[in-house]
Write an enzyme that holds these catalytic residues in place. Structure first.
Site, PDB file in Angstrom:
ATOM      1  N   GLU A 217      36.198  27.890  31.988  1.00 30.01           N
ATOM      2  CA  GLU A 217      36.417  27.720  33.215  1.00 30.01           C
ATOM      3  C   GLU A 217      36.954  25.760  33.079  1.00 30.01           C
ATOM      4  O   GLU A 217      36.651  25.448  32.599  1.00 30.01           O
ATOM      5  CB  GLU A 217      35.847  27.580  34.520  1.00 30.01           C
ATOM      6  N   MET A 280      36.734  36.487  39.442  1.00 25.79           N
ATOM      7  CA  MET A 280      35.575  36.391  40.168  1.00 25.79           C
ATOM      8  C   MET A 280      36.230  36.355  41.661  1.00 25.79           C
ATOM      9  O   MET A 280      36.741  35.060  42.429  1.00 25.79           O
ATOM     10  CB  MET A 280      35.713  34.196  39.741  1.00 25.79           C
ATOM     11  N   TYR A 282      35.578  35.597  44.732  1.00 26.09           N
ATOM     12  CA  TYR A 282      34.685  35.179  45.832  1.00 26.09           C
ATOM     13  C   TYR A 282      34.579  33.751  45.995  1.00 26.09           C
ATOM     14  O   TYR A 282      35.328  33.258  45.389  1.00 26.09           O
ATOM     15  CB  TYR A 282      33.045  35.413  45.201  1.00 26.09           C
ATOM     16  N   GLU A 283      34.081  32.795  46.942  1.00 25.69           N
ATOM     17  CA  GLU A 283      34.336  31.367  46.991  1.00 25.69           C
ATOM     18  C   GLU A 283      35.581  30.740  47.602  1.00 25.69           C
ATOM     19  O   GLU A 283      36.337  29.892  47.701  1.00 25.69           O
ATOM     20  CB  GLU A 283      34.184  30.981  45.611  1.00 25.69           C
TER      21      GLU A 283
END
Length: 429
Positions: A217, A280, A282-283
């Site tokens: 990342e 990913m 989420y968040e």
């Protein structure tokens, strides 16, 4: 399996009577800490075969049957009613159980420090039966390409006993943060890559990993093509060793999306190279940001629909959080971080503060407000049976490969009940 939303005056006994279940069965399924004090707005899973539907204004038998994927004549037969007769509001219809699709499921598990806590060991043991992959997070990369292993305790044994494959998660975490500099080194330095891939294969074979998962990342945007080239090299080496390869992707909605988290993640290339990817998703609501649903359904759908323009559905694992956050209001950038909490803890918090749980239809997520003993106002967003069922419905609608959870350790028993009810989980061992 039935989802019931608690209304004023409900008790566990009355709910059980409504659905032909028992107080004990509902209590055990939902792992209620105080079954005699339910919260208005709380979702409760009823462990029955099939489910019940109560006729609402405007419903027709045909529309109800379509909604649940059953023929209307079959629905009439099951409920011993005339398929051509009018329906009355409030009539209870039994919806027989439908066979769900087969999917894959993954869950990350993150030991903190040098040992694995008893909580994580218990979580792995309890939930491994529902998993295709168990992913200890994480193997960190040194700057020479060697690996730093996380504590694994008996994860390999737990996985083997449940026919669950282990996923070897490789990251560019350094001193607790994703390092752009380290990530760039990994994807551009051939010597580092050769050492890294040698160590990955040796580790996978000695421990018993079945998949190698790259979660790199905050790579520099200029390294997008270098990352793609590294993945092609890694895929060739790992395939020769009999290993699957997967990647984690930031939640993009276009190929041109700007930002340090997004630009080096090439959806089309990862979809071509990897055996599968984890989105990913989420968040959106996160500890350092303003109060929001952590994985709002509308935003999640936008990411998946973009991903489907770049790769086939059978390569996409939908990312899903198993937690929520409690924010102190007013939110101030750079101020106090929100506290993570499990769905079970969120319900207890609402009950202890005598507030009802609300549900946002757009994000398909529960939330509530409360005031603490010091007079501070709080806003809480979390997950419940309704929000997770919405994600399962999205997986089925778009024929995705499966679901990937971040992360084990916070209790959410309803998720696992509904996962088993909605799907057959593929095992790779």
């Amino acid at each position: 399996m039935q989802i019931h939303v608690v209304e004023q005056g409900d008790s566990l006994y009355s709910i059980a009577n409504t659905y032909g279940s028992t107080y004990q069965a509902i209590n055990e399924a939902n792992e209620l800490d105080n079954p005699n004090q339910l919260v208005v707005g709380q979702s409760v899973v009823i462990p029955i075969v099939g489910e019940f539907y109560f006729v609402q204004t405007g419903d027709s038998l045909y529309e109800i049957a379509q909604r649940f994927g059953i023929g209307y004549q079959r629905l009439a037969e099951v409920n011993n009613i005339d398929p051509n007769a009018p329906l009355y509001i409030g009539t209870r219809l039994y919806i027989p159980e439908q066979a769900g699709p087969t999917i894959e499921s993954n869950a990350y598990i993150e030991p903190i420090g040098e040992t694995v806590s008893e909580t994580l060991i218990n979580a792995a043991e309890k939930n491994a039966p529902f998993l295709t992959y168990l992913a200890p997070f994480n193997y960190r990369v040194n700057r020479d390409g060697s690996l730093i292993a996380p504590p694994l305790d008996n994860f390999a044994t737990i996985a083997a006993e449940n026919n669950t494959a282990l996923m070897l998660v490789v990251t560019n975490l350094e001193e607790g943060e994703f390092s752009a500099e380290l990530g760039s080194l990994i994807v551009t330095d051939e010597s580092v890559q050769n050492t890294l891939l040698d160590e990955i294969i040796q580790t996978a074979q000695s421990v018993g990993f079945g998949d190698v998962h790259f979660d790199l990342e905050f790579l520099p945007p200029a390294d997008k093509n270098a990352y793609n080239s590294f993945l092609r090299k890694a895929k060739s080496r790992l395939s020769d060793a009999g290993l699957l390869m997967s990647t984690a992707l930031a939640p993009k909605t276009s190929a041109e999306q700007e930002g340090e988290w997004y630009e080096a993640h090439d959806y089309a290339a990862h979809g071509e190279i990897a055996d599968f990817v984890v989105l990913m998703t989420y968040e959106w609501g996160y500890s350092g940001g303003p109060p929001l649903a952590v994985s709002p359904l509308d935003s999640v759908r936008d990411v998946v629909e973009y991903a489907l323009t770049e790769m086939p559905a059978n390569k996409i694992m939908l990312g899903q959080n198993l937690y929520g956050y409690d924010w102190t209001l007013p939110f101030e950038p750079g101020g106090e971080y929100a506290k993570a909490l499990s769905p079970q803890q969120a319900i207890i918090l609402a009950r202890d503060n005598n507030v009802a749980i609300e549900f946002d239809q757009q994000s398909q997520a529960p939330f509530f407000f409360y005031t603490d003993k010091e007079g501070n106002r709080h806003e809480v967003w979390f997950e419940d049976a309704r929000s997770i069922q919405a994600k399962f419905d999205l997986i089925k609608e778009l024929n995705l490969r499966g679901i990937s959870y971040w992360k084990l350790g916070l209790a959410f028993p309803q998720n696992w009940l509904l996962l088993e009810d909605n799907f057959t989980i593929r095992k790779r061992v």
